[in-house]
Design a protein around this motif. Sequence first.
Motif, PDB file in Angstrom:
ATOM      1  N   TRP A 261      51.668 -15.621  42.069  1.00 23.76           N
ATOM      2  CA  TRP A 261      50.311 -15.058  42.108  1.00 23.76           C
ATOM      3  C   TRP A 261      49.274 -16.033  42.677  1.00 23.76           C
ATOM      4  O   TRP A 261      48.117 -15.698  42.797  1.00 23.76           O
TER       5      TRP A 261
ATOM      6  N   ALA B 162      49.843 -14.164  48.351  1.00 20.71           N
ATOM      7  CA  ALA B 162      49.117 -13.497  47.275  1.00 20.71           C
ATOM      8  C   ALA B 162      47.614 -13.524  47.540  1.00 20.71           C
ATOM      9  O   ALA B 162      46.913 -12.517  47.361  1.00 20.71           O
ATOM     10  N   TYR B 163      47.123 -14.681  47.993  1.00 21.85           N
ATOM     11  CA  TYR B 163      45.696 -14.773  48.301  1.00 21.85           C
ATOM     12  C   TYR B 163      45.316 -13.863  49.467  1.00 21.85           C
ATOM     13  O   TYR B 163      44.225 -13.274  49.492  1.00 21.85           O
TER      14      TYR B 163
ATOM     15  N   TYR C  59      45.130 -10.502  47.954  1.00 25.62           N
ATOM     16  CA  TYR C  59      43.867 -10.403  47.199  1.00 25.62           C
ATOM     17  C   TYR C  59      42.690 -10.209  48.150  1.00 25.62           C
ATOM     18  O   TYR C  59      41.770  -9.433  47.869  1.00 25.62           O
TER      19      TYR C  59
ATOM     20  N   LEU D  71      42.770  -6.557  49.525  1.00 23.23           N
ATOM     21  CA  LEU D  71      42.359  -5.631  48.473  1.00 23.23           C
ATOM     22  C   LEU D  71      40.856  -5.716  48.226  1.00 23.23           C
ATOM     23  O   LEU D  71      40.183  -4.693  48.063  1.00 23.23           O
ATOM     24  N   THR D  72      40.354  -6.935  48.222  1.00 22.40           N
ATOM     25  CA  THR D  72      38.911  -7.109  48.014  1.00 22.40           C
ATOM     26  C   THR D  72      38.106  -6.453  49.134  1.00 22.40           C
ATOM     27  O   THR D  72      37.104  -5.756  48.878  1.00 22.40           O
TER      28      THR D  72
END
Length: 855
Positions: free
Chosen positions: A753, A758-759, A762, A765-766
């Motif tokens: 994570w 993963a970043y 993220y 998604l953001t």
Amino acid sequence: MKPLLTVLLILLLKVGFAQSFHNLSVENGLSNSTTFAIAQDKKGLMWFSTKEGIDRYDGSGYKHYNLYTADQITRYGLRRNKFHVDSRKQIWVNNFSDVFVYRTKEDRFDFVYAVANKNTIRDLYVDDKNTSIYLATDQGLIKYNYNTKKTTTYKGLSGVLIGLNIYDSQTLLLASKKNIQFFNLKTETLASKQLSPNLNLAIGKLSLSSLCVDVEQRIFIGSTGQISTFKVGDERLTTNENLNASISKVEVTKILPDQQGAIYFGTEGKGAYKIDKQLKVLQTYLTNNNDIGSLPENEAVDIFIDNENKVWFAGHEISYLNTKKLKFKTYTHQINNPNSLVHNSIRSIVDDHRGNLWVGTNYGISILQRDRKNWSYLNTQNTSNRTISNKITALTKGKGNTVLVGTYQNGIYSIDGQSISHISTEKEVSFRNNVNSLLLDGDELWFGGAGVFLKRQNLKTGFVKTFSISNILSLSKNNNNEVVAGGHNGLHFIGKNDSIKTYNASKYKIGSIFCVLPLKNDEIWLGSEGQGLIKFSEGVFKKYTTKDGLPSNLIYGILNDELGNLWLSTTKGLSCYNIEKQTFRNYSIADGLGIKEFAYGAYAKIATGELVFGGNHGIIVFNPKDIVSTNIKTRLIFTDFKIFNRSADINTEATPLKEAIDETKKIELKYNQNAITFDFSSVNYANEANLYRWKLDGLDKEWSPASSEHAANYTNLKPGNYKFRVQWANSGIGSQFEQNERVLEIRISAPFWATNWAYLAYFILTVFVIYSGVKFYHVQLSELHAKDKIRFFINIVHDIRTPLSLIKSPLSIALKKNDFSPETQEILKTASHNTSRLNGLIDQLLDFEKADFNA
């Protein structure tokens, strides 16, 4: 004959104790006191075979290896492991049944070969160039190729063999109990060269137990109660009957040549010997129950010479001759031995004009003669009673053969041979007669002490001048012919006409001065209480403390040598300061220093160039050239790697290591393996004075303080890349940390994570959430604007409907009256119709608004 042998054995014993052993015992970490063999690998590590298995020794610690599990050892011979080192410095092991080889990268022993159950291995030779091993067994010679797994036996060589030894590049010596044969490694047959019949006959009368070949191809053989030598072509054995008498009835267990042409051999019960090629005894090594530095139990079943020519012995424990031990000579009081120091509490030291060393103690004066072997005693009470209190607190050379002696509360004495005279003007025992320092300047004697004023006495006239300076502990003269006095109140200079210049201890923050040393360059070096080493030059004090490398800030004595060094006695050992390089090298018990805590006033530089320091446990004498010139080469190894304080050795489960830790360059760890420990050691058998410092790049900004600690711990490490750097140093001014460094890379991976993917997810998604929110906002805003428009039109419709109703109603009344002309009537009908139509449109707009709001 017997008296001659007795004299010879006495001489041998005397020679035997000329050198001191360093013994490794079970208390030091050895796995068992019964030892069988010794070897050294390419890293310089020492290997010991014991009754418990195999120990690896790095100079400070051990690592134990088992070749078998406990239930596998069903035969005694499986414990008697012998080492063999091939040309690549790889370690091989054999016992009575099996052969193993040590794998460096895996840090383990692998099984190679086993003989039949009824056979026994006696010796092994490794021919690594041809990937073969040769075994001397009870059933003859066996060859095993460890690459092809092929075993070869030789029909003509099926008898019992007890030893193998390489003779030249193509010839292997085969030894049985009664003869020696030459085996050609190329043709794998007995070589044409053989021994003469007479020599064979002489050997046949012996019971051989060991052999070796020196660089001149001289063969040495050991048997029960005899050591002999010969060369191919000789008609008879050369032996030494006197030597044989000293080893009667025991086997010669090991014979080994050194690089200087000497031969070492050992026995099981009658010690070890160093001889020349004519079998003349050069040195004997025997047990002395009163000397812990002697060979234990007279046992030497194996002998090994390491890379630095240190000689190691196995048998009872492990012993070695430390040829690089620092040459600090310690003299102490020995109980019931009048030929020793009278007492261990040393207060003052000086050498006289004859080269004798005078040592002032709490119980009189011990004088070490020039031969450095014999002691004499005297005291100022002119009595031979060594138990009376007679504190000798200061000593200095007088004129001729006299020595001037300062005492505690009893003034000053002049001693010339057996003549003792009290020269103080005050004769009674009083604190006013306390003397801690003496300085003879021509006919003027300066003296001072704790609690009294500085005085100067003319030895011819007896006149005494008192100065308004007290508590003087050290006196000297500088280049300006000034008397320099140091003490509890600071530093004082007494010049011509007795002018006094004082640097107050409190004002200048220099503390009590225990010793002063003026140098030719007008620098004055001071030893202080609590302020370290102080340099005074041109009115300025510069301090050197433990932060700069001193072992202690309390310095009792300073002496300079001819090499540009200052030697400092402290409460925590001895320190050598190189003035030019401004570096400290500290010496302690680990370096062979016999004293840890020294005493003030007890130091002297003598005519031989040696330095002498005293403390509460005797004195040490040494030549600085012998200490500073000692070059101890060391190599650092990683001995273990731990995760959460548990070993992650290559042979443990779930280890992150792919090779042994010392072979590893980079370690990959998981995010939850973030508490790690590095164990390391400097391979060094000369002393235990290894110092280490380390730093973890990526975390530490500074190096750790230098210490003897050889483990570094880190916890709660964040994911990322690190470099663990460790540096080490040892004896000698030239030893610098920067010259010795090892680096190990560490990478701690992030959890899934917290990875880059993963970043990225993220981030995507953001962005999507933000985009959706903005989109939703804009849709809502558009709808709001649309509704506002509708409300605006509805409001207008409402506003229009009322006047429209007011228009339609009169029209309807006018049409009903029918009072107008036909043309006017048509116009009114048209107006009424359009008014109704407009009213219908208004009703539709109102119905749309109602439906929209209900939705």
